[in-house]
Design an enzyme around this catalytic site. Sequence first.
Site, mmCIF file in Angstrom:
data_model
loop_
_atom_site.group_PDB
_atom_site.id
_atom_site.type_symbol
_atom_site.label_atom_id
_atom_site.label_comp_id
_atom_site.label_asym_id
_atom_site.label_seq_id
_atom_site.Cartn_x
_atom_site.Cartn_y
_atom_site.Cartn_z
ATOM 1 N N ASP A 8 82.468 78.591 97.292
ATOM 2 C CA ASP A 8 83.355 79.639 96.877
ATOM 3 C C ASP A 8 83.782 80.553 98.164
ATOM 4 O O ASP A 8 82.873 80.733 98.911
ATOM 5 C CB ASP A 8 82.576 80.542 95.861
ATOM 6 N N ASP A 129 87.467 80.262 82.108
ATOM 7 C CA ASP A 129 86.284 81.360 82.549
ATOM 8 C C ASP A 129 85.856 82.258 81.127
ATOM 9 O O ASP A 129 86.907 82.892 81.107
ATOM 10 C CB ASP A 129 86.625 82.179 83.821
#
Length: 240
Positions: A8, A129
Amino acid sequence: MILYPAIDLKDGQAVRLLRGEMDKATVFNEDPAAQARAFVEAGCEWLHLVDLNGAFAGEPVNAAPVEAILKSCKVPAQLGGGIRDMATIEAWLDKGLARVILGTVAVENPELVRQAAQAFPGKVAVGIDARNGRVATKGWAEETDVMVTDLARSFEDAGVAAIIYTDINRDGAMQGPNVEATADLANTVSIPVIASGGVSSLKDLMALRDCGANLNGAISGRALYDGALDLSQALAALRE
């Protein structure tokens, strides 16, 4: 099942967030390409990349470290975060990305997902998500009334390569994945599902592997960085 090590990217560095909160970032490597190479040397078959700044900005922000990773690693990589138009999709695929992940636009502009999946077969995934079963967009900052399974089913005939399902409440928390919700999704759709969020041990990986017919991948980040999960051992176990 494929194990995807996660990198990330925030402000050019490899970080992990706690439940998606940008102000709760832990920097694990200031050189994301070096981190990617370490994962490849350990035997990974894929890399999972996320442009965190891009997810909030709505356009690529961490392009430089992503490009550095693509140049220095020979395994395929998938990327999500800030990819919201066809030009950006094409640009990333031209630079050697194996798969783009479309999240926010899957809710706001599903036709783009369909067009991209048709234009680039096998190279477009949908990122779903969720918080408490409802889809969140724009870097998880905005919650919608869209249910996970409804959104997933809407792309059954679109030709997308995979659905990447993240349980936000489990992400980075080292509390184990939401196996029940993941199984529900994997048994609801025919699209391959990749689970994300909460994988903290080999036991977690095995539980996911066995939870649904269409569950064919899992993403792990913090557990790999913290050493709670050994990548080489995990990959060997998944091959047994």
